[in-house]
Design a protein around this motif. Structure first.
Motif: not given
Length: 250
Positions: A30-32, A36, A47, A98, A102-103, A116
């Motif tokens: 997860f990109v946070a 983002i 993150d 996050m 997150g993505r 998620r």
């Protein structure tokens, strides 16, 4: 493409490259972080919550990649859920947020979606009620600090007292009203989201303390908040050390 959108895409591309180069055996991540969310500054980091099927122990790693500082939180589902539980217990949902916001980088798996979904559910549920022990510890510490402000202090001492009081008072305000707390830059954001008037009073009280050396507003603000939770606390406070808190002289 806007500059903000371009930076988000660059951060996502960097995260994907990091996954390929540093964590090739991980399942997903997860990109946070503020980049983002479209709120990043020149010094904002990425993150990255990296999830393996199984690892011996969780870890955090900090490094630079693609022109970005990166903080990687390396987990498997079991270690990640343990840290999510810790977030809930302390009322500060760092890694939960996050995962929720997150993505996803990597394959969209049932495991990723389950994590998620859990994170979103925890955020919606809110923190547990403020436990009496923690509430009274905050009452005692805030009482002690505002008593320190009642006396004549140097600017350096006011700064130190204000810094110590800032986190504790925010915790009591947020957790005491059933809302998540945070630290650093998250405190004004969370207070503003909770109650704009309360947030403005908090901000003004600390600004007056640091800019003018005036403690009266902060003493009044803290006193009003203590009043919501039983008032100041000093006499009768008692905290016991662990039974094994002893070391022999041998």
């Amino acid at each position: 493409m806007t500059t903000g959108t371009a930076r988000i895409e660059a951060a996502l591309a960097t995260a994907q490259a990091v996954m390929t180069e540093r964590y090739p055996d991980a399942d997903f991540a997860f990109v946070a972080g503020s980049i983002i969310r479209g709120q990043g500054t020149a010094h904002s980091d990425i993150d990255l919550v990296v999830v393996y099927g199984r690892i011996d122990r969780a870890r955090r790693e900090s490094f630079r990649s693609g022109g970005f500082p990166v903080e990687a939180f390396v987990h498997d589902p079991a270690t990640l859920r343990w840290f999510m539980d810790q977030d809930v217990t302390r009322g500060r949902p760092s890694i939960v947020t996050m995962i929720a916001d997150g993505r996803l980088v990597g394959p969209v798996t049932a495991g990723a979606e389950a994590l998620r979904s859990e994170a979103l559910g925890l955020l919606a549920q809110g923190p547990p009620p403020l436990a009496a022990e923690r509430r009274d510890a905050l009452r005692y510490e805030i009482t002690d600090l505002i008593d320190d402000l009642r006396d004549r202090r140097t600017p350096q001492e006011l700064l130190a007292i204000g810094a110590a009081l800032h986190q504790r008072l925010a915790d009591l305000m947020l957790l005491g009203r059933g809302h998540w707390t945070g630290s650093g830059k998250w405190i004004p954001r969370l207070l503003a989201a909770l109650d704009e008037s309360l947030s403005q009073g908090f901000d003004e009280a600390f600004r007056r303390l640091l800019a003018e050396g005036r403690a009266d507003l902060l003493i009044a603000l803290a006193g009003a908040e203590l009043g919501r939770h039983g008032g100041p606390l000093f006499e009768g406070d008692r905290r016991e050390a662990p039974v094994d808190a002893r070391r022999s002289s041998d």
